[in-house]
Write an enzyme that holds these catalytic residues in place. Structure first.
Site, PDB file in Angstrom:
ATOM      1  N   GLY A   9       0.819  -1.205   0.000  1.00 17.30           N
ATOM      2  CA  GLY A   9       0.000   0.000   0.000  1.00 17.30           C
ATOM      3  C   GLY A   9       0.849   1.250   0.000  1.00 17.30           C
ATOM      4  N   ASP A  10       1.853   1.288   0.851  1.00 14.37           N
ATOM      5  CA  ASP A  10       2.775   2.423   0.913  1.00 14.37           C
ATOM      6  C   ASP A  10       3.688   2.474  -0.309  1.00 14.37           C
ATOM      7  OD1 ASP A  10       2.307   3.895   3.365  1.00 14.37           O
ATOM      8  OD2 ASP A  10       2.938   2.102   4.438  1.00 14.37           O
ATOM      9  N   LEU A  11       4.305   1.350  -0.635  1.00 18.65           N
ATOM     10  CA  LEU A  11       5.333   1.360  -1.673  1.00 18.65           C
ATOM     11  C   LEU A  11       4.747   1.666  -3.046  1.00 18.65           C
ATOM     12  CD1 LEU A  11       7.529  -1.662  -0.530  1.00 18.65           C
ATOM     13  CD2 LEU A  11       7.780   0.763   0.025  1.00 18.65           C
TER      14      LEU A  11
END
Length: 408
Positions: A169-171
């Site tokens: 989700g972040d990357l």
């Protein structure tokens, strides 16, 4: 003499912290941009994230902040905010990952700043985007994995859903953020004007659903947990092998299927009418898998890999991180970087996957200490003299490196 890095001459003001934003700005720094990481006096919260530390900073922080400069400024003070606005106007790109509206309330308003710096590219990375009914809702990596539907496919059939082992989700939001600002840079080259780039973590996860989204939108059928394999190809799957090892095969053609039967010394399977075609193998997959796994258990994964490769069957052992990060191919591609700080600290981190022909290896600048570059940036970018810098430091408007707890 080597060519300049592709983004040499581009200045990025990095107002991000934690993971998605710092990952995006690290990509830009690896590509040669000057990245100025602006931090509050308390620093990026990830600097203190346990369990592993190299000196005062966490391994987490060190993994996504190489090739940057750190400046400490107090944006909650009028003078600190004025200084940050000057840095914005001296930058090509601003990247931030605050919740929507937070910077507006502080006085950093994109529209006002773009009026002063027409070429300004401003990238906002947030959980749900700058508009919509959920714009103000807090989000973290696992939240968007769950909400996107992607987590519903992760895990074994009949078992609870699990998050991906890496923070996708972040990357993914960081990667889409970097792509967005690079596109905006190209547009600015033609028009002279910057633009606002709005990247939502949830949007990115929905985009990553890719063909699974198309399958559902076409059929209305939920894919469910994907487990160890592929939704359509029964011999595109992981299997247990001997000595508690695992491997993955992708035998997705008829030639590969017959070759697989030969390598496993199970020639009778190739002629079994239950497994004659991929459709047959799919229909009878729950009968096929135990037969294949029983054969694979006769040798460990390392013994099977060369035999399968020789037969033209794509295969890979399910590696531990120790095995993966010592893999000669990964080492050869500079995907493990050894970083050394000026104070002698050392850390190894994952490398930059973007390679250019005839280019030197990726520069590997050790992530900065909190406020390590405050003086240099104020002098070189804003033109402040020593007296002005000393006054700003004394007033607490800005900060610089100071002794911190060594948590090694």
């Amino acid at each position: 003499m080597s060519e300049p890095r592709p983004l040499a001459g581009v200045r990025v003001l990095d107002l991000t912290q934690f993971l998605a934003g710092p990952f995006a700005t690290q990509i830009l720094g690896d590509l040669g941009a000057e990245v100025i990481k602006l931090e509050a006096p308390s620093g990026d919260w990830s600097r203190s994230l346990p369990p592993h530390f190299v000196g005062p900073d966490s391994a987490y922080y060190l993994s996504v902040n190489r090739n940057k400069k750190s400046v400490v400024a107090d944006m909650k003070s009028a003078d600190g905010l004025a200084l940050v606005k000057r840095l914005v106007c001296a930058s090509d790109i601003v990247m931030e990952n605050f919740r929507p509206g937070v910077l507006d309330r502080l006085g950093l308003v994109y529209g006002e700043l773009a009026a002063e710096n027409e070429g300004l590219i401003w990238c906002s990375i947030s959980g749900f985007g700058q508009d919509g009914p959920d714009r103000d809702r807090p989000a973290y990596d696992m939240i968007v994995q769950a909400l996107s539907g992607g987590m519903s496919m992760t895990g074994e059939p009949g078992e609870p859903a699990v998050r991906a082992g890496i923070p996708i989700g972040d990357l993914c939001a960081g990667m889409y953020g970097a792509i967005g600002v690079l596109a905006a840079l190209e547009a600015r080259r033609r028009t002279g004007k910057g633009r606002l780039v709005d990247v939502a973590m949830l949007d990115c996860q929905v985009a990553m659903l890719c063909y699974q989204a198309a399958y559902f939108l076409h059929s209305g059928s939920e894919p469910g947990r994907q487990g160890r394999g592929h939704a359509s190809i029964p011999t595109y799957r992981s299997f247990d092998a001997g000595n508690d090892t695992e491997l993955v095969i992708t035998a997705n053609t008829e030639r590969m299927w017959r070759a697989l039967c030969g390598v496993l010394q199970r020639a009778e399977l190739a002629d079994d009418p239950r497994f004659a075609t991929n459709d047959d193998r799919y229909a009878n997959r729950f009968e096929l898998w135990p037969l294949l796994e029983a054969a694979f258990r006769e040798k460990d994964a390392d013994a099977w890999v060369p035999l399968l490769l020789e037969a033209g069957i794509p295969v890979g052992r399910v590696n531990t991180l120790e095995a993966a990060l010592s893999n000669p191919q990964i080492v050869h591609r500079d995907m493990v970087l050894a970083l050394t700080a000026r104070d002698g600290r050392r850390v190894r981190v994952a490398g930059n996957p973007i390679k250019f022909a005839d280019d030197e290896p990726t520069p590997a600048g050790f992530p900065p200490l909190l406020g390590e570059n405050t003086r240099d940036v104020l002098a070189d970018v804003l033109g402040l003299d020593e007296e002005e810098i000393a006054a700003a430091l004394a007033a607490g408007i800005v900060g610089e490196s100071r002794p911190r707890e060594d948590r090694t």
